[in-house]
Design an enzyme around this catalytic site. Sequence first.
Site, PDB file in Angstrom:
ATOM      1  N   SER A   1       0.860  -1.195   0.000  1.00 37.64           N
ATOM      2  CA  SER A   1       0.000   0.000   0.000  1.00 37.64           C
ATOM      3  C   SER A   1       0.889   1.235   0.000  1.00 37.64           C
ATOM      4  O   SER A   1       1.998   1.199   0.544  1.00 37.64           O
ATOM      5  CB  SER A   1      -0.880   0.021   1.241  1.00 37.64           C
ATOM      6  OG  SER A   1      -0.094   0.318   2.380  1.00 37.64           O
ATOM      7  N   ASP A   2       0.392   2.331  -0.590  1.00 38.86           N
ATOM      8  CA  ASP A   2       1.112   3.586  -0.344  1.00 38.86           C
ATOM      9  C   ASP A   2       0.972   3.872   1.149  1.00 38.86           C
ATOM     10  O   ASP A   2       0.083   3.343   1.828  1.00 38.86           O
ATOM     11  CB  ASP A   2       0.566   4.739  -1.197  1.00 38.86           C
ATOM     12  CG  ASP A   2       1.589   5.883  -1.288  1.00 38.86           C
ATOM     13  OD1 ASP A   2       2.563   5.872  -0.490  1.00 38.86           O
ATOM     14  OD2 ASP A   2       1.432   6.776  -2.134  1.00 38.86           O
ATOM     15  N   TRP A   3       1.859   4.706   1.641  1.00 43.03           N
ATOM     16  CA  TRP A   3       1.974   4.886   3.097  1.00 43.03           C
ATOM     17  C   TRP A   3       0.677   5.469   3.700  1.00 43.03           C
ATOM     18  O   TRP A   3       0.298   6.593   3.384  1.00 43.03           O
ATOM     19  CB  TRP A   3       3.191   5.745   3.404  1.00 43.03           C
ATOM     20  CG  TRP A   3       4.435   4.929   3.682  1.00 43.03           C
ATOM     21  CD1 TRP A   3       5.280   5.090   4.758  1.00 43.03           C
ATOM     22  CD2 TRP A   3       4.977   3.820   2.943  1.00 43.03           C
ATOM     23  NE1 TRP A   3       6.285   4.148   4.713  1.00 43.03           N
ATOM     24  CE2 TRP A   3       6.128   3.356   3.612  1.00 43.03           C
ATOM     25  CE3 TRP A   3       4.587   3.149   1.788  1.00 43.03           C
ATOM     26  CZ2 TRP A   3       6.883   2.265   3.175  1.00 43.03           C
ATOM     27  CZ3 TRP A   3       5.334   2.064   1.344  1.00 43.03           C
ATOM     28  CH2 TRP A   3       6.467   1.647   2.035  1.00 43.03           C
TER      29      TRP A   3
END
Length: 687
Positions: A241-243
């Site tokens: 996932s993106d952060w």
Amino acid sequence: MNRLTHGDLIKKMTLEQKFRFLTGVDSNATYPIPELGISAMRCHDSPFGPRVQTSRSEYAAKIVSAFPNNTGGTEAVATAFPTGSALGATWNRGLLQDVGRAIGQEHKAYGVNALLGPAVNLKRHPLCGRNFEYFAEDPVLSGELGASYVQGAQENGIAACPKHYIANNQERGRFSVSSEMDERTMRELYLAPFERVVKKADPWSIMCAYNRINGVYASESKQLLNDILRREWGFDGVVISDWCAVKDRAVSLKASIELCMPYQADAYDQLARAYEAGEITDEEVNGAVDRLLTLHDRTSSAPKDPDIDFEAHHALAVQAALESITLLKNNGALPLEADKLRHVLVIGERAKKPFIGGDGSSRIKNPAHLTTPFDEICSILGKGAEVDFLGEADINSFDNEIGFLECKVIEHAEKADAVIVFLNQDFSCTSETMDRSDIELPPYQEHMLRAAHRVSSRVIAVLNVGSAVSTYKWARCADGILVSWLGGQGMGRAVAETLFGLSNPSGKLAETFPRSLNDVKALENYPGDGRKTVYREGLMAGYRHFDTNRVEPDYPFGFGLSYTAFAYSDLRLDGLDVSFTLKNTGSRAGAETAQLYVSAPEESWLYHPEKELKGFAKVFLQPGEEKRVMIRLTERDFRYWNPMLHDWVSEPGEYTVSVGGSSRSLPLSVCLTVPASHDLTFSPSDE
Ligand code: BGC
């Protein structure tokens, strides 16, 4: 490497361990299970060089202490390579592979398992704050360069992580905005670079975007992650996932996010609750664990080259910067002849403090070397010439309204044989989290140029920018214009070598330079109402719009001058192989990027861009040398996405294949008859 099979490991893991393994333990690491031989995997930025805290790696700490002048505090020393827009302008697959390999090697030496890049999102419109990280406004170029980078990086036994899947095209509302588009636009533009990277380079991980697509978060989209990425394209890696992009860990797991990053306090409970309620199954949990274990197998070997060769990487960074430099205008003033100049005036703060990267997660704080354009200009000129400088202190102390700035510039420029003006937008214009508000330079910079132009016939503008700017208002005041982009730590050397002809520029625009923001079709639909941004322009992004709707840009996609000249001739077609002769007709060695575009049949009843890039080749030629160049097309290059059939379909008819040096300069063309790929006639039974 673990000797137990994944099946054995999964049997031995408790449910708690599995749930913990699926989410980070801190900002960069995964959950280690030492008793089963599973070490933490580290995931780090950036696509232009490693950003690792020295506390995380003994080797990084050792290197930093050997670089006493480091500027990055607790960050590891890294070679700062040019950013995405610069790398895009090189159009050079081999170079991107070398750059990816070097960046991957530095990450690996610092103990990284997954390198968070490259960023292959399309540049939908010029205001997106992250355009400086992205390669191009075209999916073929973006995908090809991304694939080469991934291949190079992964040779080191670390995962590349192409990002942000998909349609992360603006920073306004970046955590939740919904990018709304029709299926054809999504397939042909915004999925396409990722499809190419996945199919050509087999990345071991991929990062989902923050935004929603047609209302569904990228981190929760079963359709994008599971059905398209995994099932259709055969992606066998891990989706990270993106952060903080994950809203609900269980929903994201079901959509096929194997690794939620970074640590998220509620992730464990969300998984446990969903498991108890029967909303996630053992099969889903074990499948994700299995794929994460594969990432562990693929990336946990010791580095092949444990020591970083910063000298060699600096030379590569200079080479990448050189190949990115894009010459937009030259009325004969360039290259400058060092031995004929006695007095040179350099104007602009960026000559001494260049922007080598943009702001945000990709920013390298501790570059291994830094060459400034000013120092390199002085070093090439040597003692024979005097170099005068006007920087921020001189320029800001003047009141533009009453013309003091102009007077000062004129006073100095009058004495100079050449004036080199460094131009830039504010640093906040090249930043993650923020979009730009326009594409114009600050007015005082235009004033400087105008003033210099009044007294000098050799005014060279160097654009130290991360993405397209408008040159229309001031271009006539410059005898030469070159774009140095955010060219990394080698930019200073590269600019100086190009100015003085020690190197021949070969960059080509990977994004259109519009005359005005009003000319950009996608801008009509940007930034949306805060919750959604509708891609009403459909396929008309970048040059597709400018060329189809006959809008004159300042400089078109694919454009870039050289100090030599090239001639194209003798186009031949053999099946889907297109070949032609490219000759260097000038007196200097140089490189040309030949571009191949395909236009759909004129009688097509469908809506198509006037032409689309389908292939390119960068060719190095000595003066007078010629080469046969071959670009191989595929059937897919003649197909569009048909939303009714959910398939790539070709309309039968005569397609035009054109070849040349930019989207607006295509001297060669040939027609090609393509049969229908599907039977599109309706039979009575279809009714
Ligand atoms: C960015 C990513 C980056 C990640 C980790 C996010 O905010 O969108 O590109 O890799 O942070 O720093």
